[in-house]
Every structure is written in structure tokens, then in C-alpha cells.
Motif scaffolding. Sequence first.
Motif, PDB file in Angstrom:
ATOM      1  N   ASP A 100     -46.409  15.131  30.684  1.00  0.00           N
ATOM      2  CA  ASP A 100     -45.388  15.620  29.763  1.00  0.00           C
ATOM      3  C   ASP A 100     -44.964  14.460  28.868  1.00  0.00           C
ATOM      4  O   ASP A 100     -44.203  13.583  29.270  1.00  0.00           O
ATOM      5  N   GLY A 101     -45.466  14.453  27.635  1.00  0.00           N
ATOM      6  CA  GLY A 101     -45.176  13.348  26.725  1.00  0.00           C
ATOM      7  C   GLY A 101     -43.715  13.215  26.357  1.00  0.00           C
ATOM      8  O   GLY A 101     -43.265  12.131  25.975  1.00  0.00           O
ATOM      9  N   SER A 102     -42.954  14.293  26.469  1.00  0.00           N
ATOM     10  CA  SER A 102     -41.536  14.209  26.118  1.00  0.00           C
ATOM     11  C   SER A 102     -40.783  13.272  27.058  1.00  0.00           C
ATOM     12  O   SER A 102     -39.710  12.767  26.720  1.00  0.00           O
ATOM     13  N   ARG A 113     -39.806  19.822  26.452  1.00  0.00           N
ATOM     14  CA  ARG A 113     -41.199  20.229  26.244  1.00  0.00           C
ATOM     15  C   ARG A 113     -41.275  21.745  26.228  1.00  0.00           C
ATOM     16  O   ARG A 113     -40.679  22.420  27.082  1.00  0.00           O
ATOM     17  N   VAL A 114     -41.992  22.292  25.244  1.00  0.00           N
ATOM     18  CA  VAL A 114     -42.298  23.721  25.191  1.00  0.00           C
ATOM     19  C   VAL A 114     -43.728  23.875  25.689  1.00  0.00           C
ATOM     20  O   VAL A 114     -44.670  23.427  25.034  1.00  0.00           O
ATOM     21  N   ASP A 115     -43.903  24.498  26.844  1.00  0.00           N
ATOM     22  CA  ASP A 115     -45.190  24.518  27.536  1.00  0.00           C
ATOM     23  C   ASP A 115     -46.185  25.538  26.996  1.00  0.00           C
ATOM     24  O   ASP A 115     -47.345  25.517  27.393  1.00  0.00           O
ATOM     25  N   TYR A 116     -45.742  26.432  26.142  1.00  0.00           N
ATOM     26  CA  TYR A 116     -46.644  27.479  25.666  1.00  0.00           C
ATOM     27  C   TYR A 116     -46.552  27.591  24.156  1.00  0.00           C
ATOM     28  O   TYR A 116     -45.547  27.255  23.539  1.00  0.00           O
ATOM     29  N   LEU A 165     -44.532  19.800  21.994  1.00  0.00           N
ATOM     30  CA  LEU A 165     -44.852  21.212  21.822  1.00  0.00           C
ATOM     31  C   LEU A 165     -46.325  21.445  22.118  1.00  0.00           C
ATOM     32  O   LEU A 165     -47.195  20.786  21.546  1.00  0.00           O
ATOM     33  N   GLN A 166     -46.607  22.366  23.003  1.00  0.00           N
ATOM     34  CA  GLN A 166     -47.999  22.702  23.312  1.00  0.00           C
ATOM     35  C   GLN A 166     -48.596  23.521  22.176  1.00  0.00           C
ATOM     36  O   GLN A 166     -48.069  24.569  21.804  1.00  0.00           O
ATOM     37  N   VAL A 167     -49.664  23.008  21.603  1.00  0.00           N
ATOM     38  CA  VAL A 167     -50.424  23.731  20.588  1.00  0.00           C
ATOM     39  C   VAL A 167     -51.886  23.706  21.026  1.00  0.00           C
ATOM     40  O   VAL A 167     -52.225  23.127  22.056  1.00  0.00           O
TER      41      VAL A 167
END
Length: 337
Positions: A198-200, A212-215, A243-245
Motif C-alpha cells: 500500500d503506497g499510501s 488507499r482506494v483498492d478498486y 488509487l488502484q487503476v
Amino acid sequence: MPTVSELRGMYEEMVLARRYEERLQEEYLEGKQPAFDISAGPIPGELHLAAGHEASSAGVCRHLRDDDTVTAPHRPHHVAISKGVDLKRMTAEIFGRRTGLSKGKGGHMHLFDPDVNFACSGIIAQGCPPAVGAAMAAKKRNEDSVAVAFLGDGAIDQGAFLESLNLAAVRELPVVFVIEDNDWAISMPKERITDIEDGSRRAEGFAMSNTRVDYDDAVAVYEAAREAVGRARAGNGPTLLELQVHRRMGHFMGDAEAYRHDEDKEWAEKQDPIPKLATRLREEGVEDVDIEEIRERAHDRVEEVIRWAKDQPEPDPEEAYEDVFVGDVAAGVGGED
């Protein structure tokens, strides 16, 4: 939660960005095959596309104003579109035309539009220090504008990023750092280039707020960004968002992606945030005919700006000596001894 109007706006930005890059891909590959020639075709040089990243820019920039500053990395088009960069002049810049944002001299990795305080760079994490500087300037002027720095997950171990986090935290600056985690740092999977999933959490070493937004979902990004931008605008300091992209294309056009399994590409395509947002619009009562109208309007706009850009004049060779720090010394143009 975003209003229906905001949902529609985000959807149109995302469709516009996706179609824009699809068309850039087509234009870029013209004349470069079968033997790939990076210098050939209407768009010379490299081209890095961000198809699959659209939810991050749409969800974050929905909370920004023209006087807020945004910096982006080498995949900048979706961020530029959401920030309101002049699309015609941006396209002319990508095609190397005189009417481009930087007279055709910057190309797609070095877009700059002072009218909406947007800039990008091909140097990894380079946008973080300027964003911190813009935030510091806003604070010194007692203004409530904020700065946002977008970067990739491959940049989170760069000194420029970590030093920027430190200064932003020490000075409690109105800046938001946005990591777009697409699972790849060029050709290396994330787990091989950094020690943290988790980079955040990089923010924890600086006592900085982090999320962190996982999706891959524009509404989830909107909610996380609303809190982060609101905190910065209220004078309550910086935030680090991850943010997961999902990257749907290679690192650059011409990338054979031999390092990437087909299963990973298929997974990325299944996470597409655009159909997800269309489903949300339907749940809010927006009819399919309205959704299709949004798509058609975005597609038509893309075709218009590409036609316009390709009709623009190319710079004269002599213009290479203009807008530089030191001119052609042999010709007596430019600086003095």
C-alpha cells in the motif's frame, strides 16, 4: 456522494479521455509499421497512454478549480482533460504543430497550460516539488487554492517524492499527492520494485493523512478526493492518496509487453471503470439514450480536435532557436559572454 450532474460530467470526461487515446494510438502507429520506426508518422517520438486510469483524474479533478495547480507524469492526457486543458492546443502540441501549447516543442510528455495551472513531465516524480512549491505560494498569499501531484506507483521510492512529502508535512501545505497504482513500473511488477503493498503508507513516516482506494471506481475516488482536497483547502495540511487503476496498454506505444501475461491484460480489461460508471448512471435514473448521447458527443469532439490539429502548420526549422535560454551563438542570436 456525487450528484447526478457530477456523475454525468465524470462519465463524459472518462469517455473523452479513452476515445482520445484510442485515436492517438491509431494516428501514432501510422507509418511506423511493419518495422517499428519511432521517428515516422504524424506523431514522432514516444507516446505513453493511460487507458484504464480515467477514474483517478475524473474523481480527483472534480473537486478542483482553475486556480488550483495540477502536475502529472508521462501519462498525462486523462489528467489534462479533467483539469480543463485546452484540448485543441494540447492535440496540436502532440502532433508537433506551431499552435500547440508550447509551439510544438514540448510533445505529449511536456504539456503546459498556464490558463488552468497544469503541467507534466517525463521525469519520474518530477511533478511533486513544483506542486509543493505552488502549495507553499498559495499558503503565503493566504489563498485557498490547492495543488495536486499525480505520479505512478513506480515513483514512490524516488527522492523527489519523499522530500516533497517531508516539506509538505513540515509546512502543513495544501497539497494532495495522488499515486496511480497500475501494478507496473514500466516492465516490472510492483512487488519487485518496492517493499510496501500500500503506497499510501509512505505518508506514515511523515505523520501525514493517507488513504488507499483498492478498486477502480470513479465514485470511490471522488469520495476519497473530496476529503483530501477539502482538508487541504481548509488549511489542514497535505494528504497522500493511492488509487488502484489498471493499465490496458503497454508502457509506451510499440511495447511488445513480453513481460506481461495475457491473464493480467484480461484482468485489467475486466476492471474497466467506464462501464461501472455507466451502470451507476442507470441506477440514478439516467436513460441509455442519454448515456449514448454523452458517448457520441465525446467521440465527435475527439474527431474534431484531431482534424483541427492535423490541419495546423508545422514550425519552421528556424523556430528551433526561439524560446531557448541560449540561442545560436554562431549566428549571434541569444545570450552574451
